[in-house]
Every structure is written in C-alpha cells, then in structure tokens.
Scaffold this motif. Structure first.
Motif, short mmCIF file in Angstrom:
data_model
loop_
_atom_site.label_atom_id
_atom_site.label_comp_id
_atom_site.label_asym_id
_atom_site.label_seq_id
_atom_site.Cartn_x
_atom_site.Cartn_y
_atom_site.Cartn_z
N LEU A 51 0.86 -1.26 -0.07
CA LEU A 51 -0.02 0.12 -0.02
C LEU A 51 0.82 1.23 0.15
O LEU A 51 0.42 2.19 -0.78
N TYR A 66 1.50 4.48 6.19
CA TYR A 66 0.19 4.17 6.46
C TYR A 66 -0.19 4.82 7.94
O TYR A 66 0.66 4.34 8.84
N CYS A 209 -6.93 9.92 2.43
CA CYS A 209 -7.58 8.85 3.31
C CYS A 209 -8.29 7.93 2.57
O CYS A 209 -8.86 8.18 1.28
N PHE A 210 -8.08 6.73 3.15
CA PHE A 210 -8.99 5.58 2.30
C PHE A 210 -10.11 5.14 2.96
O PHE A 210 -11.02 4.57 2.45
N SER A 211 -10.47 6.04 4.09
CA SER A 211 -11.85 5.83 4.91
C SER A 211 -12.83 6.63 4.58
O SER A 211 -14.01 6.61 5.27
N ALA A 216 -12.71 2.34 2.32
CA ALA A 216 -12.19 1.45 3.20
C ALA A 216 -12.48 1.83 4.71
O ALA A 216 -12.90 3.00 4.83
N GLY A 219 -7.97 3.91 7.83
CA GLY A 219 -6.54 4.45 7.29
C GLY A 219 -6.47 5.67 6.38
O GLY A 219 -7.21 5.83 5.59
N SER A 220 -5.26 6.22 6.48
CA SER A 220 -4.84 7.08 5.65
C SER A 220 -3.53 6.90 5.27
O SER A 220 -2.74 6.06 5.75
N ALA A 250 -4.99 -2.52 5.53
CA ALA A 250 -4.05 -1.87 4.40
C ALA A 250 -4.70 -2.70 3.08
O ALA A 250 -4.67 -1.96 2.13
N ALA A 253 -7.62 -0.94 1.98
CA ALA A 253 -7.23 0.17 1.20
C ALA A 253 -6.76 -0.01 -0.33
O ALA A 253 -6.99 0.82 -1.12
N ALA A 256 -9.60 -0.59 -2.22
CA ALA A 256 -10.50 0.69 -2.91
C ALA A 256 -9.68 1.48 -3.58
O ALA A 256 -10.10 2.23 -4.68
N LEU A 257 -8.39 1.59 -3.50
CA LEU A 257 -7.51 2.28 -4.83
C LEU A 257 -7.64 1.69 -5.91
O LEU A 257 -7.72 2.58 -6.84
#
Ligand SMILES: Cc1ncc(COP(=O)(O)O)c(C=O)c1O
Length: 353
Positions: A51, A66, A209-211, A216, A219-220, A250, A253, A256-257
């Motif tokens: 990640l 992360y 941010c992933f959240s 996700a 996490g960021s 992760a 995340a 999500a990406l």
C-alpha cells in the motif's frame, strides 16, 4: 460473539452524515479475509508495504507511511516539518485548524496563523502577506503552509489549480515546506482530470484518506520524500500509531485504490441531482457550490429539520451552524438519493417558516 453482517444491517437508514460511514463491500471483505499479514512495526506486513509503495507511486513521491487516521497523517506532516514554536499558515476553514482538536498546538507545539479565503482556498497574495520570515529573535517563523483539497468546510470545493500552484510557489520561494491535506484528493482528481501526482508535485507532503469516499474502513497515508517519511515512522510510533498486523486494513485500502476511485464520479453526480431536485424548494438555500460529493443546505430550523429527516430514515448532521451537510458516498445508491430528496421535501414543506 462476533456480530456478523446481515439481517441487522438490511433495514439501514440513508446515512448522509459523512463519507466516513461506509461499510466494506463483500469483495473488499474478501480481500481483507485473504490478506497476508506481518508485523508492520517491524516493517514486515506485505500489504502495508504494498500500500505504501502504491501510494508513493500514485503521488510520484519517494515514500509513504500508512496511518490509522487522516488526523494522524496531518499531525505527522507538522511534527516532521516544523520545530516547536514555528508558525503554520493555513485557511481559517482548514480541517487541521477547525476539527483536529488543536492537536498541532498540543502535540506538535506549532502556532497557527489562519488565512481567509473563498470556500477554504487561500490565494497566493493572502499567504504572501502573512509570512513571517528572517532571523529576528522575537518572531515565530513561518515554516509550513498547509492547503486542503478538496475542502470539507468549503462544501467539497476543489482548490483552483492556479491558486494551489501559486500558494506552493510563494511558500517554496521563501524556503517553506508545503503540506496538502488531501483527505479527498481523489474527488478532485476524478472531477478535474488533474492527477494526484500533479497535485503532489507542488507540495512536499500530501496525505489522503482511504476511509472516506474510497470506502475502506480504516486508514490514511502521508506521502513525501524518504527522509521525511522515515522521521514520520518514529513520530507515528510515539503517537501510538504502530499497528502490527495492519495488513488486514491495508488490503481494504489497496482494494479501494484499485476499484473505488473512478466511481467517486457517481457520488458527485448524485450530489448534483440532489441539489437540482431541491433548488426551487422555497425554504431551502444553498450557501456554496457543490462540485464534488457534498451539499451544504440552509434549512429553517436545523434541529427540528434533522429530527424530521431522522424520522424518515435519513441521517444528516450540521457541522456548520444553521447548515446541514449532505455527503454522498459508496453506500448511497439511486434509491437512497430518491429517499433523501423526498425526506427533504417533506421536512421543508412541514417546517417552512
Ligand atoms: C479534510 C479532512 N482532513 C482530515 C480529516 C481527518 O481524518 P480522520 O477522521 O481519519 O482523522 C478529515 C475527516 O473528516 C477531513 O475531512
């Protein structure tokens, strides 16, 4: 006993309070269940490492770290780039200034000087006017300028790119560091077509941010040059942010990406449809444009309005006085959009002054 996803979650309200309320999709949960893990404090979690590499690659930076939250990523940017007693320049509407419990004062020991601006964006001129530089023993030197893109309190506004570049240029010409709180940078990316790397090129550190819109659960990340991120690892540990088998999160995340960036456009489209459907409702007004996934709405009686929406299964909040914020995200589909529009029309009709 473990609570499982299922019947209890089926009768869900339409939750428009924030894009942080999303729940991982089945495919994301599958990725999490299968994730290989290791101890990330030892640097041994394969998904955290993947990640971080991916985040650095997307932003064109040397390295990434992360973090459990966007707030911690922002705080790490201050801790690594400012000395105690230095001044950080940022918008008066910046999340770092308004909604992070004063952590940069309490923990990073930096002073803040706020800059007014439209929808959370500063102009290069306003920043230039407020710089305090030099070797004078009496002063707190400005060492960092922080921008936010998109801006939360600015209605999800996208930083005008000329201003974004101009602010960074003023800072760099004067030897300052530049941070971007890019909690929702991908909302800007999909709307403008400007890449994350192009945004990141103008700043020293960029967090995202992933959240939030990416959906996700946790996490960021903070991205930047290797030396800064190396220092950030020490500070993250100091703050209690060393997360051991963090690959479980992760991996969500990473998923999500790969799968949830392009779909942010759908949130923007629903936000526009929501606004258009309510534009002519007499008791409602819209104090700012809605270019991404948020719509701020002024209503006659905020508390009564929120309560009336809740009775209809629609959740919102009012982070700014007298103004409701409506946020579209992964867990709001077209049916949810229609329910929200109907609920707003009903509440507006009943509560009109
Ligand atoms: C612009 C912005 N930056 C940072 C954060 C902080 O993120 P977190 O809630 O993960 O600490 C938020 C959260 O809403 C945000 O909107």
């Amino acid at each position: 006993m473990v609570q499982r996803n299922g019947a209890a979650q089926r009768e869900m309200p339409v939750d428009l309070r924030s894009d942080t309320v999303t729940r991982p999709t089945d495919a994301m949960r599958a990725a999490m269940a299968e994730a290989a893990v290791g101890d990330d404090v030892f640097g041994e979690d394969p998904n955290v490492n993947a990640l971080q590499e991916r985040a650095a690659e997307i932003t064109g930076k040397e390295a990434a770290i992360y973090t459990p939250s966007g707030s911690m990523a922002n705080l790490l940017a201050m801790l690594t780039q400012c000395a105690p007693g230095d001044t950080v320049l940022l918008s008066e509407d910046a999340h770092i200034f308004t909604f992070e419990t004063g952590s940069i004062a309490r923990i990073a020991n930096v002073m803040t000087k706020t800059v007014p601006g439209e929808y959370g964006a500063m102009t290069p001129e306003a920043v230039a006017q407020r710089l305090v530089l030099g070797e004078n023993d009496h002063i707190s030197r400005t060492t960092l300028v922080a921008m936010e893109n998109t801006t939360n309190r600015g209605g999800g506004a996208i930083y005008p790119h000329e201003a974004f570049k101009g602010v960074a240029e003023v800072a760099r010409e004067n030897g300052l560091r530049v941070h971007c709180d890019g909690a929702r940078i991908f909302n800007a990316v999909v709307e403008t077509g400007i890449s994350a790397a192009e945004y990141a090129r103008h700043v020293d550190t960029l967090s995202f941010c992933f959240s939030k819109g990416l959906g996700a659960p946790i996490g960021s990340v903070l991205t930047g040059d290797s030396a800064t991120i190396r220092r950030a690892r020490r500070f993250r540990k100091m703050l209690g942010g060393g997360m051991r088998q963090a690959g479980v999160a992760a991996s969500a995340a990473l998923y999500a990406l790969e799968h949830h960036v392009e779909r942010l456009r759908e949130d923007h489209k629903r936000a526009r449809s929501f606004r258009e459907a309510l534009t002519d409702t007499p008791s409602l007004s819209f104090p700012m444009p809605s270019p991404t996934n948020m719509v701020y709405v002024r209503v006659p009686d905020t508390e009564a309005f929120i309560a009336r929406l809740r009775e209809q299964g629609v959740l919102v909040m009012a982070p700014v006085a007298n103004t409701i914020r409506v946020v579209f995200h992964l867990d709001v589909d077209d049916a949810g959009l229609e329910r929200a529009i109907d609920a707003f029309k009903t509440a507006a009709g009943e509560l009109a002054a």
